[in-house]
Design a protein around this motif. Structure first.
Motif, PDB file in Angstrom:
ATOM      1  N   VAL A   1      17.713  71.781  20.141  1.00 55.49           N
ATOM      2  CA  VAL A   1      18.763  71.089  20.894  1.00 55.49           C
ATOM      3  C   VAL A   1      19.009  71.786  22.232  1.00 55.49           C
ATOM      4  CG1 VAL A   1      21.235  70.544  20.929  1.00 55.49           C
ATOM      5  CG2 VAL A   1      19.899  70.155  18.848  1.00 55.49           C
ATOM      6  N   THR A   2      19.060  73.109  22.199  1.00 53.87           N
ATOM      7  CA  THR A   2      19.303  73.874  23.429  1.00 53.87           C
ATOM      8  C   THR A   2      18.182  73.668  24.436  1.00 53.87           C
ATOM      9  OG1 THR A   2      20.514  75.557  22.185  1.00 53.87           O
ATOM     10  CG2 THR A   2      19.717  76.178  24.364  1.00 53.87           C
ATOM     11  N   ILE A   3      16.944  73.713  23.958  1.00 59.65           N
ATOM     12  CA  ILE A   3      15.799  73.485  24.848  1.00 59.65           C
ATOM     13  C   ILE A   3      15.887  72.096  25.468  1.00 59.65           C
ATOM     14  CG2 ILE A   3      13.299  73.128  24.923  1.00 59.65           C
ATOM     15  CD1 ILE A   3      13.046  75.311  22.777  1.00 59.65           C
ATOM     16  N   GLY A   4      16.154  71.087  24.640  1.00 59.02           N
ATOM     17  CA  GLY A   4      16.218  69.723  25.143  1.00 59.02           C
ATOM     18  C   GLY A   4      17.306  69.530  26.177  1.00 59.02           C
ATOM     19  N   MET A   5      18.503  70.067  25.918  1.00 59.10           N
ATOM     20  CA  MET A   5      19.611  69.921  26.857  1.00 59.10           C
ATOM     21  C   MET A   5      19.329  70.650  28.170  1.00 59.10           C
ATOM     22  SD  MET A   5      21.900  67.952  25.527  1.00 59.10           S
ATOM     23  CE  MET A   5      23.282  68.294  26.619  1.00 59.10           C
ATOM     24  N   ALA A   6      18.812  71.872  28.067  1.00 57.46           N
ATOM     25  CA  ALA A   6      18.543  72.654  29.272  1.00 57.46           C
ATOM     26  C   ALA A   6      17.507  71.975  30.156  1.00 57.46           C
ATOM     27  CB  ALA A   6      18.074  74.061  28.883  1.00 57.46           C
ATOM     28  N   VAL A   7      16.437  71.500  29.542  1.00 59.27           N
ATOM     29  CA  VAL A   7      15.369  70.862  30.315  1.00 59.27           C
ATOM     30  C   VAL A   7      15.830  69.531  30.881  1.00 59.27           C
ATOM     31  CG1 VAL A   7      13.070  69.855  30.171  1.00 59.27           C
ATOM     32  CG2 VAL A   7      13.538  72.043  29.090  1.00 59.27           C
ATOM     33  N   GLY A   8      16.560  68.747  30.076  1.00 58.96           N
ATOM     34  CA  GLY A   8      17.061  67.470  30.555  1.00 58.96           C
ATOM     35  C   GLY A   8      17.998  67.628  31.741  1.00 58.96           C
ATOM     36  N   LEU A   9      18.896  68.607  31.661  1.00 52.60           N
ATOM     37  CA  LEU A   9      19.822  68.847  32.765  1.00 52.60           C
ATOM     38  C   LEU A   9      19.078  69.332  34.014  1.00 52.60           C
ATOM     39  CD1 LEU A   9      22.781  70.523  30.848  1.00 52.60           C
ATOM     40  CD2 LEU A   9      22.755  68.256  31.931  1.00 52.60           C
ATOM     41  N   TYR A  10      18.051  70.135  33.802  1.00 52.18           N
ATOM     42  CA  TYR A  10      17.257  70.608  34.943  1.00 52.18           C
ATOM     43  C   TYR A  10      16.620  69.432  35.683  1.00 52.18           C
ATOM     44  CZ  TYR A  10      13.317  72.541  37.517  1.00 52.18           C
ATOM     45  OH  TYR A  10      12.422  72.850  38.514  1.00 52.18           O
ATOM     46  N   TYR A  11      16.016  68.527  34.915  1.00 54.98           N
ATOM     47  CA  TYR A  11      15.379  67.372  35.548  1.00 54.98           C
ATOM     48  C   TYR A  11      16.421  66.455  36.197  1.00 54.98           C
ATOM     49  CZ  TYR A  11      10.565  68.075  34.101  1.00 54.98           C
ATOM     50  OH  TYR A  11       9.282  68.558  33.967  1.00 54.98           O
ATOM     51  N   LEU A  12      17.596  66.359  35.601  1.00 60.05           N
ATOM     52  CA  LEU A  12      18.642  65.509  36.173  1.00 60.05           C
ATOM     53  C   LEU A  12      19.113  66.068  37.499  1.00 60.05           C
ATOM     54  CD1 LEU A  12      20.476  63.063  35.814  1.00 60.05           C
ATOM     55  CD2 LEU A  12      22.078  64.536  34.566  1.00 60.05           C
ATOM     56  N   VAL A  13      19.315  67.387  37.563  1.00 66.52           N
ATOM     57  CA  VAL A  13      19.711  68.028  38.817  1.00 66.52           C
ATOM     58  C   VAL A  13      18.645  67.819  39.896  1.00 66.52           C
ATOM     59  CG1 VAL A  13      20.140  70.265  39.940  1.00 66.52           C
ATOM     60  CG2 VAL A  13      21.210  69.742  37.734  1.00 66.52           C
ATOM     61  N   GLN A  14      17.378  67.975  39.500  1.00 65.88           N
ATOM     62  CA  GLN A  14      16.283  67.761  40.443  1.00 65.88           C
ATOM     63  C   GLN A  14      16.258  66.324  40.950  1.00 65.88           C
ATOM     64  OE1 GLN A  14      14.041  70.195  41.652  1.00 65.88           O
ATOM     65  NE2 GLN A  14      15.614  71.453  40.673  1.00 65.88           N
TER      66      GLN A  14
END
Length: 257
Positions: free
Chosen positions: A241-254
């Motif tokens: 869950v942590t990996i998914g949230m962190a990566v998803g938020l990173y792509y959203l910010v980008q």
């Protein structure tokens, strides 16, 4: 023309991705950004990455084969959905604009992470309304369509596929996360191979990268598969869950900047 150093970096990224996929999923989110950082266009990076990481899923599946004991019926019922969905996603990637591809990624990954986080509550709701305990053929039949949709996503864009698969399997099948993780490995392998076979005819694969990364992914997948069975299931779930949230938020910010 890629240098030897760049090829080595891609190989290391693939090894890390193969290990991460075997442990918790999301490994493609290591190798895909690495390719983009090396200057490979996004769609080409995605296609090359899909082809290259197939051996990693083989290594992970073989290393976790003991956790597949008693799951033959599940595999036979769910593999067709995984294969057809992976092929459909690969076709979609080549015929949908790169801009659409870029916009959808963060939302799909975040959705997968949230779904996994609340899967226990949703799974209880599904059981009450379907009468399935998740251990019989009915559980697999209910999972077939969601698995196919997850596979279509995976054929379209590999990052996050493992997270989505684990979320879907956890909703419909009553088993330990370690055993579902092994089942996920086989379904992910089928999905990626189906998409990769289609991509072989696209002319968009960078073969030197794919070969080096395939070797790294095979090694990493085998190592991760051996470690996976020793990790506490609850910790594994929240790591995913942590990996998914962190990566998803990173792509959203980008996407927003």
């Amino acid at each position: 023309m890629l240098t030897g150093t760049e090829l080595a970096l891609a190989g290391l990224a693939a090894a890390a991705a193969g290990m991460a996929n075997a442990l918790a999923g999301g490994g493609t989110l290591i190798s895909f950004p690495a390719l983009v950082a090396l200057g490979v266009p996004e769609v080409v990076a995605n296609i090359t990455n899909t082809v290259a990481l197939c051996p990693g899923y083989v290594g992970g599946a073989l290393a976790q084969r003991k956790d597949l004991a008693g799951q033959k019926k599940r595999l036979l019922m769910l593999l067709p959905s995984a294969i057809i969905g992976g092929l459909a996603g690969g076709i979609l990637l080549l015929y949908v604009s790169e801009q659409v591809f870029h916009v959808l990624v963060p939302f799909l990954i975040l959705l997968a992470a949230i779904l996994l986080a609340v899967q226990d509550r949703i799974r209880d709701w599904i059981r009450r309304h379907t009468g399935s305990d998740g251990t019989d053929g009915k559980g697999c039949r209910n999972a077939a369509l969601p698995v196919g949709l997850a596979a279509a996503y995976g054929g379209y864009f590999g990052p996050g596929l493992s997270v989505i698969y684990l979320a879907v399997l956890g909703l419909f099948l009553d088993d330990t996360l370690t055993r579902l993780n092994a089942l996920k490995q086989c379904l992910s392998l089928a999905t990626n191979v189906a998409a990769a076979v289609f991509f072989l005819f696209s002319g968009l694969i960078i073969w030197p990268l794919a070969i080096v990364m395939a070797a790294g992914a095979l090694l990493g997948g085998a190592m991760g598969g051996h470690i996976a069975g020793r990790i506490d299931p609850a910790r594994l779930k929240w790591l995913i869950v942590t990996i998914g949230m962190a990566v998803g938020l990173y792509y959203l910010v980008q996407l927003l900047i």
